[in-house]
Design an enzyme around this catalytic site. Structure first.
Site, PDB file in Angstrom:
ATOM      1  N   LYS A  44      81.294  11.877  -7.366  1.00  0.00           N
ATOM      2  CA  LYS A  44      80.839  13.218  -6.969  1.00  0.00           C
ATOM      3  C   LYS A  44      81.781  13.777  -5.901  1.00  0.00           C
ATOM      4  O   LYS A  44      82.246  13.042  -5.032  1.00  0.00           O
ATOM      5  CB  LYS A  44      79.407  13.135  -6.444  1.00  0.00           C
ATOM      6  N   SER A  86      71.707  18.159  -7.299  1.00  0.00           N
ATOM      7  CA  SER A  86      73.054  18.687  -7.188  1.00  0.00           C
ATOM      8  C   SER A  86      74.112  17.823  -7.865  1.00  0.00           C
ATOM      9  O   SER A  86      75.236  18.277  -8.072  1.00  0.00           O
ATOM     10  CB  SER A  86      73.424  18.854  -5.706  1.00  0.00           C
ATOM     11  N   SER A 139      68.797  14.552  -5.704  1.00  0.00           N
ATOM     12  CA  SER A 139      70.018  14.938  -6.425  1.00  0.00           C
ATOM     13  C   SER A 139      70.669  13.856  -7.279  1.00  0.00           C
ATOM     14  O   SER A 139      71.594  14.164  -8.030  1.00  0.00           O
ATOM     15  CB  SER A 139      71.056  15.476  -5.449  1.00  0.00           C
TER      16      SER A 139
END
Ligand code: GLN
Length: 446
Positions: free
Chosen positions: A52, A127, A151
């Site tokens: 990420k 997210s 997330s």
């Protein structure tokens, strides 16, 4: 590594999970690994992983999904990146996310919209939408996401993959760009439970660069996958199957509980009475911490700065006005308000009290049960754009994931069904540092 880049070339035009791919570095690493003697090869030897884009990678641009950091090239690796390297993994790129991890749909990325691989018209969740979609689309078998209020788990549920949010302190946050420091944890996203356990074993452990990391020994999480769930006691909070949870989601979770029952586990309904206050408390605490954490982006030390700013005041003002997106600016304003002298007591202090009450609700349940089970999300993935202008609904929809972060507990999301071609995820929540129990149950069920 070759197969991974071939797959990315084939599907990422549609899925749009990657912000950066690192072919050159990846092939160099793969070649180096090919020459490593067998005896030195780690448990995850040669396996490609995506990271990420709020986890810093030395020499590789790390944007946090924000224009603010569009050209930011870190000078060091996050501890988790060092650890996946040491385990013999090959980093193939950086994955899309809501800006600074603020969001639940990946619609808040400054750069692109990631699509749900099961149905491209739908969001992948967020997210960590990039990390979940990349695994679901078969681009990588492993990714690292981050979970401040859901997330990792919610996008894992939306994309039909396995996502673990470890106990607060289990994994070092050094090199994770902070959102809500008392809530943030990095977690593995994979296609199955065994892979997930292997990756958590590789990244967990105390780190002198993160004083909140725990010095508790890291068990071999793979050893928990015995299949034996006989006589384990599962609590199912009635609030997790209550109003607002879609019928297909409830049905899928109840079917899953029946499977666990057939394997010898027992389940009963319980109550988490303060759950209804979890989202408001979370949004006060998370935005309060974010308003402080994001103060460092001032146009001087990091990131975006307008070239024609005329004085210091204008540098600060325009760097932040132009560098941050709408959602981030809104949250900095909320957080600053909540921490201001006039509102601290009725917002921040109250939210912290609720945080304690929620932790106590869980602690009480764990006196009599091994785990808590419920849906990871009240609905399957939304259509892109559906809730874009409806932030209050989006915030409220975090109610099933944020309590876990407020209490610092571990929780894993595993796929448990489908509705209209979209996956449904079930969440197994455990006692502090009892990730092994979560893996055991998730694996038996899977
Ligand atoms: N959806 C939540 C938020 O917007 C959770 C985000 C996260 O876990 N990073 O804050």
């Amino acid at each position: 590594t070759e197969a991974t880049f071939a797959r990315i070339a084939k599907v990422d035009g549609d899925v749009q999970a990657f912000l950066t791919t690192t072919e050159e570095e990846a092939f160099a690493k793969a070649e180096q690994l090919d020459n490593q003697p067998n005896a030195e090869r780690g448990p995850l030897f040669g396996l490609p992983i995506g990271i990420k884009d709020n986890i810093v990678t030395k020499g590789i641009v790390t944007t946090c999904g924000s224009k603010m950091l569009e050209n930011f090239v870190p000078v060091y690796d996050a501890t988790v990146v060092e650890k996946v390297n040491d385990a013999g993994m090959v980093t193939v790129g950086k994955l899309n996310m809501d800006e600074f991890a603020m969001g639940s749909t990946t619609e808040r990325s400054a750069f692109k919209q990631t699509h749900n691989p099961w149905n491209l018209a739908h969001v992948p969740g967020g997210s960590s939408g990039g990390p979940a979609a990349a695994v679901a689309a078969g681009e990588v078998l492993f990714s690292l996401g981050t979970d401040t209020g859901g997330s990792v788990r919610q996008p894992a549920a939306f994309c039909g993959v396995v996502g673990m949010k470890p106990t607060y302190g289990r994994v070092s946050r050094s090199g994770l760009v902070a959102y809500g420091s008392s809530l943030d944890q990095i977690g593995p996203i994979t296609r199955n439970v065994e892979d997930n356990a292997l990756l958590l074993s590789a990244i967990a452990g105390v780190d002198r660069r993160d004083s909140s990391s725990s010095s508790l020994a890291v068990p071999d999480f793979g050893a928990a996958l015995t299949g034996d769930v006989k006589n384990l006691k599962i609590a199912v909070p009635k609030e997790y199957l209550g109003e607002g949870v879609a019928k297909e989601v409830k049905d899928a979770v109840i079917e899953a509980l029946k499977v666990l029952e057939s394997l010898g586990a027992k389940w009963e309904e319980v109550s988490l009475p303060h759950l209804k206050y979890a989202s408001p408390a979370y949004y006060v605490i998370a935005t309060g911490e974010a308003s402080s954490n994001l103060a460092r982006f001032d146009g001087i030390r990091y990131g975006y700065r307008p070239v024609d700013a005329k004085n210091l005041e204008e540098i600060y003002l325009r760097s932040r006005s132009e560098g941050f997106g709408e959602e981030v600016k809104k949250r900095i304003l909320y957080g600053t308000y909540a921490l201001s002298a006039d509102h601290y007591d009725d917002l921040y202090v109250k939210a912290m009290k609720i945080r304690t009450l929620i932790a106590q609700d869980f602690a009480k349940v764990f006196e009599n049960y091994d785990v808590v089970i419920g849906p990871s999300s009240a609905t399957p993935a939304y259509k892109i754009g559906h809730l874009l202008n409806n932030p209050l609904t989006l915030y409220a929809n975090d109610v099933l994931t944020v309590p876990v972060n407020l209490a610092g507990l571990p929780a894993i999301s595993v796929p448990c069904g489908f509705t209209e071609g979209l996956p449904i995820g079930m969440q197994i929540i455990g006692k502090h540092f009892d990730e092994s129990m979560l893996y055991k149950i998730a694996h038996a069920f899977e």
